[in-house]
Design a protein around this motif. Structure first.
Motif, PDB file in Angstrom:
ATOM      1  N   ASP A   1      -3.947  -3.771  13.783  1.00  0.00           N
ATOM      2  CA  ASP A   1      -2.515  -3.651  13.516  1.00  0.00           C
ATOM      3  C   ASP A   1      -1.963  -2.241  13.689  1.00  0.00           C
ATOM      4  N   SER A   2      -2.795  -1.305  14.169  1.00  0.00           N
ATOM      5  CA  SER A   2      -2.332   0.088  14.282  1.00  0.00           C
ATOM      6  C   SER A   2      -3.246   0.844  15.227  1.00  0.00           C
ATOM      7  N   VAL A   3      -2.996   2.143  15.342  1.00  0.00           N
ATOM      8  CA  VAL A   3      -3.926   2.991  16.081  1.00  0.00           C
ATOM      9  C   VAL A   3      -5.255   3.031  15.342  1.00  0.00           C
ATOM     10  N   SER A   4      -6.255   3.606  15.954  1.00  0.00           N
ATOM     11  CA  SER A   4      -7.586   3.690  15.336  1.00  0.00           C
ATOM     12  C   SER A   4      -7.584   4.695  14.191  1.00  0.00           C
ATOM     13  N   GLY A   5      -8.444   4.458  13.225  1.00  0.00           N
ATOM     14  CA  GLY A   5      -8.562   5.356  12.089  1.00  0.00           C
ATOM     15  C   GLY A   5      -9.624   6.413  12.309  1.00  0.00           C
ATOM     16  N   THR A   6      -9.451   7.555  11.668  1.00  0.00           N
ATOM     17  CA  THR A   6     -10.467   8.615  11.703  1.00  0.00           C
ATOM     18  C   THR A   6     -11.376   8.533  10.486  1.00  0.00           C
ATOM     19  N   ALA A   7     -11.092   7.599   9.579  1.00  0.00           N
ATOM     20  CA  ALA A   7     -11.898   7.388   8.381  1.00  0.00           C
ATOM     21  C   ALA A   7     -11.698   5.943   7.951  1.00  0.00           C
ATOM     22  N   ASN A   8     -12.443   5.531   6.915  1.00  0.00           N
ATOM     23  CA  ASN A   8     -12.397   4.143   6.460  1.00  0.00           C
ATOM     24  C   ASN A   8     -12.412   4.131   4.935  1.00  0.00           C
ATOM     25  N   TYR A   9     -11.229   3.985   4.340  1.00  0.00           N
ATOM     26  CA  TYR A   9     -11.096   4.030   2.887  1.00  0.00           C
ATOM     27  C   TYR A   9     -10.544   2.714   2.343  1.00  0.00           C
TER      28      TYR A   9
ATOM     29  N   ALA B   1      -0.702   0.547   4.943  1.00  0.00           N
ATOM     30  CA  ALA B   1      -0.837   0.212   6.371  1.00  0.00           C
ATOM     31  C   ALA B   1      -1.545   1.296   7.171  1.00  0.00           C
ATOM     32  N   HIS B   2      -1.960   2.377   6.528  1.00  0.00           N
ATOM     33  CA  HIS B   2      -2.540   3.530   7.228  1.00  0.00           C
ATOM     34  C   HIS B   2      -3.779   3.141   8.028  1.00  0.00           C
ATOM     35  N   SER B   3      -3.935   3.759   9.181  1.00  0.00           N
ATOM     36  CA  SER B   3      -5.078   3.443  10.041  1.00  0.00           C
ATOM     37  C   SER B   3      -6.413   3.837   9.409  1.00  0.00           C
ATOM     38  N   ASN B   4      -6.406   4.729   8.433  1.00  0.00           N
ATOM     39  CA  ASN B   4      -7.637   5.131   7.759  1.00  0.00           C
ATOM     40  C   ASN B   4      -7.941   4.274   6.533  1.00  0.00           C
ATOM     41  N   VAL B   5      -7.142   3.247   6.300  1.00  0.00           N
ATOM     42  CA  VAL B   5      -7.284   2.386   5.118  1.00  0.00           C
ATOM     43  C   VAL B   5      -7.675   0.978   5.548  1.00  0.00           C
ATOM     44  N   ALA B   6      -8.767   0.474   4.957  1.00  0.00           N
ATOM     45  CA  ALA B   6      -9.257  -0.866   5.283  1.00  0.00           C
ATOM     46  C   ALA B   6      -8.598  -1.940   4.435  1.00  0.00           C
ATOM     47  N   GLY B   7      -8.122  -1.574   3.237  1.00  0.00           N
ATOM     48  CA  GLY B   7      -7.499  -2.540   2.346  1.00  0.00           C
ATOM     49  C   GLY B   7      -7.022  -1.843   1.090  1.00  0.00           C
ATOM     50  N   ALA B   8      -6.248  -2.571   0.258  1.00  0.00           N
ATOM     51  CA  ALA B   8      -5.640  -1.932  -0.903  1.00  0.00           C
ATOM     52  C   ALA B   8      -5.604  -2.876  -2.096  1.00  0.00           C
ATOM     53  N   THR B   9      -5.712  -2.272  -3.276  1.00  0.00           N
ATOM     54  CA  THR B   9      -5.535  -2.952  -4.556  1.00  0.00           C
ATOM     55  C   THR B   9      -4.318  -2.343  -5.237  1.00  0.00           C
ATOM     56  N   ILE B  10      -3.379  -3.169  -5.673  1.00  0.00           N
ATOM     57  CA  ILE B  10      -2.138  -2.701  -6.284  1.00  0.00           C
ATOM     58  C   ILE B  10      -2.100  -3.111  -7.748  1.00  0.00           C
TER      59      ILE B  10
ATOM     60  N   LEU C   1       8.684  -2.362   7.759  1.00  0.00           N
ATOM     61  CA  LEU C   1       8.231  -1.162   8.464  1.00  0.00           C
ATOM     62  C   LEU C   1       6.943  -1.388   9.243  1.00  0.00           C
ATOM     63  N   TYR C   2       6.126  -2.321   8.792  1.00  0.00           N
ATOM     64  CA  TYR C   2       4.813  -2.550   9.424  1.00  0.00           C
ATOM     65  C   TYR C   2       4.622  -4.049   9.657  1.00  0.00           C
ATOM     66  N   PRO C   3       5.398  -4.633  10.572  1.00  0.00           N
ATOM     67  CA  PRO C   3       5.365  -6.087  10.777  1.00  0.00           C
ATOM     68  C   PRO C   3       4.023  -6.611  11.279  1.00  0.00           C
ATOM     69  N   ARG C   4       3.174  -5.746  11.821  1.00  0.00           N
ATOM     70  CA  ARG C   4       1.864  -6.191  12.324  1.00  0.00           C
ATOM     71  C   ARG C   4       0.772  -6.103  11.263  1.00  0.00           C
ATOM     72  N   TYR C   5       1.121  -5.692  10.064  1.00  0.00           N
ATOM     73  CA  TYR C   5       0.114  -5.477   9.020  1.00  0.00           C
ATOM     74  C   TYR C   5      -0.687  -6.755   8.753  1.00  0.00           C
ATOM     75  N   ASN C   6      -2.027  -6.640   8.768  1.00  0.00           N
ATOM     76  CA  ASN C   6      -2.860  -7.829   8.533  1.00  0.00           C
ATOM     77  C   ASN C   6      -4.151  -7.508   7.788  1.00  0.00           C
ATOM     78  N   LYS C   7      -4.141  -6.436   6.987  1.00  0.00           N
ATOM     79  CA  LYS C   7      -5.342  -6.071   6.234  1.00  0.00           C
ATOM     80  C   LYS C   7      -5.279  -6.635   4.814  1.00  0.00           C
ATOM     81  N   PRO C   8      -6.400  -6.657   4.095  1.00  0.00           N
ATOM     82  CA  PRO C   8      -6.397  -7.203   2.733  1.00  0.00           C
ATOM     83  C   PRO C   8      -5.489  -6.415   1.795  1.00  0.00           C
ATOM     84  N   LEU C   9      -4.701  -7.130   0.996  1.00  0.00           N
ATOM     85  CA  LEU C   9      -3.822  -6.534   0.004  1.00  0.00           C
ATOM     86  C   LEU C   9      -3.878  -7.397  -1.253  1.00  0.00           C
ATOM     87  N   HIS C  10      -4.357  -6.831  -2.343  1.00  0.00           N
ATOM     88  CA  HIS C  10      -4.546  -7.570  -3.591  1.00  0.00           C
ATOM     89  C   HIS C  10      -3.659  -6.960  -4.678  1.00  0.00           C
ATOM     90  N   ILE C  11      -2.783  -7.774  -5.264  1.00  0.00           N
ATOM     91  CA  ILE C  11      -1.806  -7.294  -6.232  1.00  0.00           C
ATOM     92  C   ILE C  11      -2.084  -7.907  -7.599  1.00  0.00           C
TER      93      ILE C  11
END
Length: 516
Positions: free
Chosen positions: A88-96, A196-205, A225-235
């Motif tokens: 969903d974005s450019v490549s990441g330089t890290a994986n968080y 949605a950051h390219s260095n982020v694999a998923g998020a907990t809210i 802002l990020y219509p292509r977002y498709n990573k895990p998001l847990h709220i």
């Protein structure tokens, strides 16, 4: 140029007059107006706050066409970096993996999650200060003298359970409620950028439930802002949970499972055009505009020529160079947006009985940056010479590549790095002449020293020394090319910036009041 005899002792980094000045004359440096004299100044005399006050040139929209000659990038044409490819974005330089509270009321629970997960997943870094303090405790218990030495060395490297995940980061903040609805909107847009950051694999809210920064606002910002977002998001919303213990157990378990899944991702060859590099300065000195910032600027130009995206922020530190940046804009509309943002920002500062002229810190002034225009003229050199292809307000996503993006942030170092990382920068180049430990939770930050003396004293928190430019040992282009190589190594995980090794996870959202 004829020689000038100094009329007094003038320290390195400070300024002297190249000719005689009368009272009220305009003074230029780097080819732009940087102040107006308040006293007569003789050629060779010190120029400082006692005889110079801030003044900058007027500006308007785009006045002239701009022609850019890109640097030769044939040596990097077929180069790649080893990054994390994202659908969903450019490549990441890290994986968080990141854990974010929507409101400060959840910071206690955020702290519990940090304590529960950081050590158990192997991301804790053993501090040499902790062992030093333990030695003092043991000496005290034995009734011995407390004389002891702190051992050399950085924090011990983590030994993660999931080695392909660089860490779980906890973005603690003090916002989300109690301010205006506009504050809440700005916050959720920034947080959407981190999710949605390219260095982020998923998020907990974590959400309390009744705050201004509602879950629905975050979801709307993310989809807009990020219509292509498709990573895990847990709220997880506390006021909808049966108990705090229940919510925390579910949040910790879900985060653990998410990190485990993120570990399946591995580094792959990625194009250098995927690098979105924020250029920043903090603790600046009189050498910043001579060494580190021009070096960073040359690296930015190399990236632009390679299809990458350098990003210049800190709008209070662009005071006096507005016209040259407007003329570099590829369209009149971009120039008009830049002018509008600059004038609105300065107007807000003046409404609070302040202004851009108040930006230089005591440390800046002690080391030769005596007006905001002087500081700005040197700071703008970080942006190189490429055309300006986009102008963005705070928390807007960075999308344009192949040229410079201007990004509206405060001059405050951490508010600015927080913003450009939230906009999508996956690497930050941060120049400093006085030394600063600044870093970011998800964006690797390389600290660039303006002088060798600083590097020798603070090399434990700095990464790259541009002092050889000052001594004439290397040229700006040579050092800019070396810095690009360090960028590639960092983006590939082969070099770990000191800020990352020290766990310097600075995160400070901008509450859109006056911050210079």
């Amino acid at each position: 140029m004829e020689g000038i005899t100094l009329r007094e002792d003038i320290a390195a980094k400070h300024k002297y007059a190249a000719r005689d000045f009368g009272v009220g004359e305009l003074v230029t440096m780097y080819g732009v107006i940087v102040g107006r004299t308040t006293q007569p100044i003789s050629a060779g005399a010190l120029v400082h706050t006692h005889n110079l006050k801030h003044e900058a040139a007027s500006f308007e929209g785009k006045r002239s066409d701009y022609v850019w000659t890109p640097p030769d990038v044939s040596a990097w044409k077929n180069r790649t970096f080893k990054g994390f490819k994202r659908a969903d974005s450019v490549s990441g330089t890290a994986n968080y993996w990141i854990v974010i509270p929507l409101v400060f009321c959840e910071n206690r629970n955020l702290g519990f999650m940090r304590e529960a997960l950081t050590r158990s997943l192997g991301y804790a870094r053993s501090s040499p200060y902790e062992s030093f303090a333990q030695t003092l405790v043991e000496k005290h218990r034995r009734g011995e003298s407390l004389e002891t030495e702190l051992e050399d060395g950085l924090f011990a490297a983590p030994r993660p359970l999931f080695p392909n995940v660089d860490g779980v980061k906890f973005l603690e903040h003090g916002l989300g409620c109690g301010g205006t609805r506009q504050d809440a909107q700005a916050l959720v847009q920034l947080l959407a950028g981190y999710i949605a950051h390219s260095n982020v694999a998923g998020a907990t809210i974590l959400s309390l439930g009744c705050q201004h920064a509602q879950v629905s606002l975050l979801q709307e910002a993310l989809s807009r802002l990020y219509p292509r977002y498709n990573k895990p998001l847990h709220i997880f919303e506390q006021q909808k949970s049966t108990s705090e213990r229940d919510m925390m157990a579910r949040a910790i378990k879900t985060t653990f499972e998410g990190v485990k899944k993120a570990n399946d991702q591995v580094r792959e060859a990625c194009p250098l055009s995927d690098l979105i590099v924020g250029v920043e300065c903090g603790g600046s000195d009189g050498f910043s505009g001579v060494s580190a910032n021009p070096v960073i600027g040359h690296t930015a130009d190399l990236l632009s020529a390679l299809g990458g995206a350098p990003v210049l922020s800190e709008f209070p530190e662009l005071c006096g160079v507005e016209q040259s940046l407007s003329d570099r804009c590829t369209t009149p509309e971009l120039a008009d947006k830049f002018v509008s943002l600059m004038r609105a920002y300065e107007g807000a500062a003046k409404a609070c009985n302040s202004g851009f002229d108040a930006n230089p810190s005591p440390g800046n002034i002690r080391d030769g940056l005596i007006t905001d225009a002087i500081k700005s003229a040197g700071a703008a050199k970080k942006g190189g010479t490429a055309p300006v292809v986009d102008v963005l307000d705070y928390s807007e996503p960075i999308l344009k590549h192949g040229g410079l993006t201007l990004y509206c942030t405060p001059g405050n170092d951490v508010e600015s790095t927080t913003a450009i990382a939230g906009g999508g920068c996956n690497l930050i180049l941060f120049s400093t002449g006085l030394g600063t430990p600044t870093g970011n939770p998800v964006c690797p930050t390389l600290k660039i020293s303006t002088n060798t003396s600083l590097m020798q004293r603070m090399g434990d928190i700095l990464d790259f020394n541009t002092g050889p430019v000052i001594t004439g040992e290397q040229t700006v282009p040579q050092m800019g090319e070396s810095l690009l190589e360090m960028c590639i190594a960092t983006a590939s995980g082969e070099y770990v910036p000191k800020a990352v090794a020290l766990g310097q996870d600075d995160f400070l959202p901008w509450k859109r009041g006056v911050s210079l």
